[in-house]
Write a protein that holds these residues in place. Structure first.
Motif, PDB file in Angstrom:
ATOM      1  N   ARG A   1       0.816  -1.223   0.000  1.00  0.00           N
ATOM      2  CA  ARG A   1       0.000   0.000   0.000  1.00  0.00           C
ATOM      3  C   ARG A   1       0.849   1.272   0.000  1.00  0.00           C
ATOM      4  O   ARG A   1       0.632   2.163  -0.836  1.00  0.00           O
ATOM      5  CB  ARG A   1      -0.957  -0.022   1.188  1.00  0.00           C
ATOM      6  N   PRO A   2       1.838   1.436   0.894  1.00  0.00           N
ATOM      7  CA  PRO A   2       2.658   2.655   0.841  1.00  0.00           C
ATOM      8  C   PRO A   2       3.491   2.756  -0.433  1.00  0.00           C
ATOM      9  O   PRO A   2       3.802   3.859  -0.888  1.00  0.00           O
ATOM     10  CB  PRO A   2       3.550   2.539   2.079  1.00  0.00           C
ATOM     11  N   VAL A   3       3.828   1.607  -1.023  1.00  0.00           N
ATOM     12  CA  VAL A   3       4.566   1.613  -2.292  1.00  0.00           C
ATOM     13  C   VAL A   3       3.706   2.231  -3.382  1.00  0.00           C
ATOM     14  O   VAL A   3       4.173   3.066  -4.174  1.00  0.00           O
ATOM     15  CB  VAL A   3       4.993   0.176  -2.667  1.00  0.00           C
ATOM     16  N   TRP A   4       2.444   1.832  -3.457  1.00  0.00           N
ATOM     17  CA  TRP A   4       1.541   2.379  -4.477  1.00  0.00           C
ATOM     18  C   TRP A   4       1.257   3.866  -4.215  1.00  0.00           C
ATOM     19  O   TRP A   4       1.128   4.641  -5.165  1.00  0.00           O
ATOM     20  CB  TRP A   4       0.233   1.582  -4.492  1.00  0.00           C
ATOM     21  N   GLN A   5       1.171   4.241  -2.944  1.00  0.00           N
ATOM     22  CA  GLN A   5       0.991   5.657  -2.620  1.00  0.00           C
ATOM     23  C   GLN A   5       2.180   6.478  -3.122  1.00  0.00           C
ATOM     24  O   GLN A   5       2.000   7.565  -3.690  1.00  0.00           O
ATOM     25  CB  GLN A   5       0.822   5.835  -1.106  1.00  0.00           C
TER      26      GLN A   5
ATOM     27  N   ALA B   1       4.238   5.617  -5.599  1.00  0.00           N
ATOM     28  CA  ALA B   1       4.207   5.607  -7.072  1.00  0.00           C
ATOM     29  C   ALA B   1       3.214   6.644  -7.593  1.00  0.00           C
ATOM     30  O   ALA B   1       3.488   7.345  -8.578  1.00  0.00           O
ATOM     31  CB  ALA B   1       3.846   4.212  -7.581  1.00  0.00           C
ATOM     32  N   ALA B   2       2.067   6.762  -6.927  1.00  0.00           N
ATOM     33  CA  ALA B   2       1.072   7.764  -7.332  1.00  0.00           C
ATOM     34  C   ALA B   2       1.648   9.166  -7.209  1.00  0.00           C
ATOM     35  O   ALA B   2       1.438  10.024  -8.079  1.00  0.00           O
ATOM     36  CB  ALA B   2      -0.187   7.622  -6.484  1.00  0.00           C
ATOM     37  N   ALA B   3       2.397   9.401  -6.136  1.00  0.00           N
ATOM     38  CA  ALA B   3       3.019  10.712  -5.955  1.00  0.00           C
ATOM     39  C   ALA B   3       4.080  10.970  -7.024  1.00  0.00           C
ATOM     40  O   ALA B   3       4.219  12.097  -7.514  1.00  0.00           O
ATOM     41  CB  ALA B   3       3.633  10.806  -4.558  1.00  0.00           C
ATOM     42  N   LEU B   4       4.827   9.938  -7.421  1.00  0.00           N
ATOM     43  CA  LEU B   4       5.882  10.104  -8.421  1.00  0.00           C
ATOM     44  C   LEU B   4       5.327  10.515  -9.786  1.00  0.00           C
ATOM     45  O   LEU B   4       5.978  11.247 -10.530  1.00  0.00           O
ATOM     46  CB  LEU B   4       6.682   8.801  -8.565  1.00  0.00           C
ATOM     47  N   VAL B   5       4.123  10.043 -10.124  1.00  0.00           N
ATOM     48  CA  VAL B   5       3.544  10.361 -11.440  1.00  0.00           C
ATOM     49  C   VAL B   5       2.468  11.438 -11.359  1.00  0.00           C
ATOM     50  O   VAL B   5       1.863  11.793 -12.376  1.00  0.00           O
ATOM     51  CB  VAL B   5       2.968   9.092 -12.102  1.00  0.00           C
ATOM     52  N   GLY B   6       2.236  11.948 -10.152  1.00  0.00           N
ATOM     53  CA  GLY B   6       1.216  12.985  -9.994  1.00  0.00           C
ATOM     54  C   GLY B   6      -0.192  12.454 -10.099  1.00  0.00           C
ATOM     55  O   GLY B   6      -1.091  13.150 -10.585  1.00  0.00           O
ATOM     56  N   GLY B   7      -0.411  11.221  -9.633  1.00  0.00           N
ATOM     57  CA  GLY B   7      -1.724  10.603  -9.718  1.00  0.00           C
ATOM     58  C   GLY B   7      -2.465  10.616  -8.403  1.00  0.00           C
ATOM     59  O   GLY B   7      -1.964  11.088  -7.377  1.00  0.00           O
ATOM     60  N   GLN B   8      -3.676  10.074  -8.434  1.00  0.00           N
ATOM     61  CA  GLN B   8      -4.525  10.009  -7.247  1.00  0.00           C
ATOM     62  C   GLN B   8      -4.623   8.556  -6.791  1.00  0.00           C
ATOM     63  O   GLN B   8      -4.957   7.664  -7.575  1.00  0.00           O
ATOM     64  CB  GLN B   8      -5.918  10.552  -7.554  1.00  0.00           C
ATOM     65  N   PHE B   9      -4.343   8.317  -5.505  1.00  0.00           N
ATOM     66  CA  PHE B   9      -4.359   6.969  -4.935  1.00  0.00           C
ATOM     67  C   PHE B   9      -5.650   6.764  -4.155  1.00  0.00           C
ATOM     68  O   PHE B   9      -6.080   7.636  -3.402  1.00  0.00           O
ATOM     69  CB  PHE B   9      -3.151   6.762  -4.021  1.00  0.00           C
ATOM     70  N   ARG B  10      -6.269   5.601  -4.368  1.00  0.00           N
ATOM     71  CA  ARG B  10      -7.460   5.228  -3.592  1.00  0.00           C
ATOM     72  C   ARG B  10      -7.293   3.799  -3.115  1.00  0.00           C
ATOM     73  O   ARG B  10      -6.693   2.956  -3.786  1.00  0.00           O
ATOM     74  CB  ARG B  10      -8.725   5.346  -4.452  1.00  0.00           C
ATOM     75  N   SER B  11      -7.885   3.515  -1.940  1.00  0.00           N
ATOM     76  CA  SER B  11      -7.784   2.184  -1.358  1.00  0.00           C
ATOM     77  C   SER B  11      -9.052   1.878  -0.579  1.00  0.00           C
ATOM     78  O   SER B  11      -9.672   2.769   0.003  1.00  0.00           O
ATOM     79  CB  SER B  11      -6.563   2.102  -0.430  1.00  0.00           C
ATOM     80  N   GLY B  12      -9.411   0.591  -0.606  1.00  0.00           N
ATOM     81  CA  GLY B  12     -10.599   0.188   0.133  1.00  0.00           C
ATOM     82  C   GLY B  12     -11.030  -1.202  -0.269  1.00  0.00           C
ATOM     83  O   GLY B  12     -10.467  -1.800  -1.183  1.00  0.00           O
ATOM     84  N   PRO B  13     -12.050  -1.742   0.400  1.00  0.00           N
ATOM     85  CA  PRO B  13     -12.509  -3.098   0.076  1.00  0.00           C
ATOM     86  C   PRO B  13     -13.313  -3.113  -1.223  1.00  0.00           C
ATOM     87  O   PRO B  13     -14.002  -2.162  -1.564  1.00  0.00           O
ATOM     88  CB  PRO B  13     -13.390  -3.470   1.282  1.00  0.00           C
ATOM     89  N   SER B  14     -13.200  -4.228  -1.951  1.00  0.00           N
ATOM     90  CA  SER B  14     -14.007  -4.425  -3.159  1.00  0.00           C
ATOM     91  C   SER B  14     -15.395  -4.911  -2.744  1.00  0.00           C
ATOM     92  O   SER B  14     -15.633  -5.217  -1.562  1.00  0.00           O
ATOM     93  CB  SER B  14     -13.336  -5.469  -4.056  1.00  0.00           C
ATOM     94  N   PRO B  15     -16.361  -5.003  -3.667  1.00  0.00           N
ATOM     95  CA  PRO B  15     -17.690  -5.526  -3.309  1.00  0.00           C
ATOM     96  C   PRO B  15     -17.643  -6.911  -2.669  1.00  0.00           C
ATOM     97  O   PRO B  15     -18.504  -7.257  -1.867  1.00  0.00           O
ATOM     98  CB  PRO B  15     -18.415  -5.555  -4.663  1.00  0.00           C
ATOM     99  N   SER B  16     -16.605  -7.714  -3.028  1.00  0.00           N
ATOM    100  CA  SER B  16     -16.491  -9.058  -2.449  1.00  0.00           C
ATOM    101  C   SER B  16     -15.729  -9.049  -1.127  1.00  0.00           C
ATOM    102  O   SER B  16     -15.542 -10.105  -0.523  1.00  0.00           O
ATOM    103  CB  SER B  16     -15.794  -9.989  -3.435  1.00  0.00           C
ATOM    104  N   GLY B  17     -15.269  -7.873  -0.695  1.00  0.00           N
ATOM    105  CA  GLY B  17     -14.561  -7.774   0.570  1.00  0.00           C
ATOM    106  C   GLY B  17     -13.055  -7.840   0.461  1.00  0.00           C
ATOM    107  O   GLY B  17     -12.358  -7.733   1.470  1.00  0.00           O
TER     108      GLY B  17
END
Length: 373
Positions: A39-43, A45-61
């Motif tokens: 999770r912090p790795v993807w956060q 990476a999002a900062a490196l490319v100027g993107g928006q990071f989102r995280s949470g459970p899928s409909p299946s949990g």
């Protein structure tokens, strides 16, 4: 059969079910631990490319992560799949997707040699060399058109792909997908893969822009639909040259031919004025022998066939013959409706296309000794 035996069977089945349930639970917990570490790795990476990071459970949990970003004027989505099919392990797959502008209809797939074809599903295209020994040794490139693949894979894009190790990148129709087995756990590598995907998805926009500029310089217009996200792989510039309708077509020579450029001038002619001039295959020069300079006679460089050879000879004066040999098209074809010059590859240079227009217009002009025009 004794009731005790039945009880033993039921007990064994229940035990196996508990083992499988336990294994699946352990696999889920291990997958969640991997997700928490990534999770912090993807956060980052999002900062490196100027993107928006989102995280949470899928409909299946299941825990999910997502990065959305606009890079090189291309909108991309980064997410991951979770495969619960294996009882002993939950498998991740990192995925980058985008809608690509692809006016040429190119199908392209690039991956490292060591990855083989393990991810991304089947892909029907031929393997091609991009003309770079280091690249051709390290990567597998499959494409529907070798000419377009070499045009598409610029040095900048190839460098970006080298930095995006472990990813298989596929362009098909208007869809761009970059896939990596496993959950990405390196922020710099994920950022590199996002940049490579953006460059590859946006390359078609450069082709559209280049063709629009060429159409403007030639005083013509692009055919409708040429600037859309995905077309049928055919783009046409329409213009007039000395009162004659001329088209410059970018597409395939037939359904299975290579992607290239054709310049066509309309005419009305007798069936006896049909002709074809096709460039002869050049044999490899002997070691130490001087290379041809492009000034050989037309009869040496081309195989010429005509319904009326004398009439074609009068039309093909010395000046036109020299221009054909110097321009070196793959073929020039004449029928009752048009004269067509076929380049052997994608050609977008204004000078060469203007010379081709002048050449086909001259060959399509009314003959000096006939009623046709």
């Amino acid at each position: 059969m004794e009731p005790v035996f039945f009880l033993m069977i039921l007990s064994g089945i229940a035990g196996l079910a508990r083992c499988f349930a336990g294994a699946r639970g352990e696999a889920r917990r291990a997958a969640e631990v991997r997700w928490r570490l990534a999770r912090p790795v993807w956060q980052r990476a999002a900062a490196l490319v100027g993107g928006q990071f989102r995280s949470g459970p899928s409909p299946s949990g299941d825990p999910r992560m997502q990065i959305s970003v606009v890079l090189e004027n291309v909108a991309l989505l980064v997410d991951h799949d979770i495969d619960h099919g294996d009882v002993l392990a939950v498998r991740y797959r990192t995925r980058i997707t985008s809608t690509a502008r692809n006016p040429s209809g190119l199908r392209l797939r690039v991956n490292e040699q060591r990855l083989g074809g393990a991810s991304g599903g089947p892909f029907r295209a031929r393997r091609v060399d991009v003309g770079d020994r280091a690249e051709d040794g390290a990567f597998v490139v499959k494409a529907s058109s070798a000419t377009l693949a070499r045009w598409w894979l610029t040095p900048e894009l190839r460098a970006a792909l080298r930095a995006a190790t472990d990813y298989q990148v596929t362009l098909e129709s208007h869809r761009l997908t970059a896939v990596r087995a496993g959950l990405e756990d390196d922020a710099e590598r994920l950022a590199s893969a996002i940049r490579a995907a953006a460059l590859l998805a946006g390359r078609g926009r450069a082709l559209t822009k280049e063709l629009r500029a060429l159409a403007h310089e030639l005083g013509g217009r692009l055919s409708p639909g040429a600037g859309t996200i995905s077309s049928e792989g055919e783009v046409t510039i329409e213009l007039e040259h000395r009162g004659r309708r001329v088209t410059v077509e970018f597409g395939r020579d037939g359904k299975k031919g290579p992607f290239g450029t054709q310049v066509r001038a309309a005419r009305a002619a007798s069936p006896s004025e049909r002709f074809a001039a096709r460039r002869r295959a050049r044999r490899a020069a002997a070691k130490g022998a001087p290379r041809p300079r492009g000034d050989e006679p037309l009869s040496v460089a081309y195989e010429v066939q005509a319904e009326a050879p004398d009439r074609l000879a009068r039309r093909l004066g010395d000046e036109l013959q020299r221009e054909i040999v110097a321009l070196r098209p793959a073929a020039i074809l004449g029928d009752e409706a048009a004269v067509t010059l076929v380049f052997g590859a994608l050609e977008t240079g204004r000078d060469r296309i203007e010379r081709a227009i002048a050449l086909v217009a001259a060959l399509a002009a009314p003959g000096p000794h006939g009623p046709y025009r």
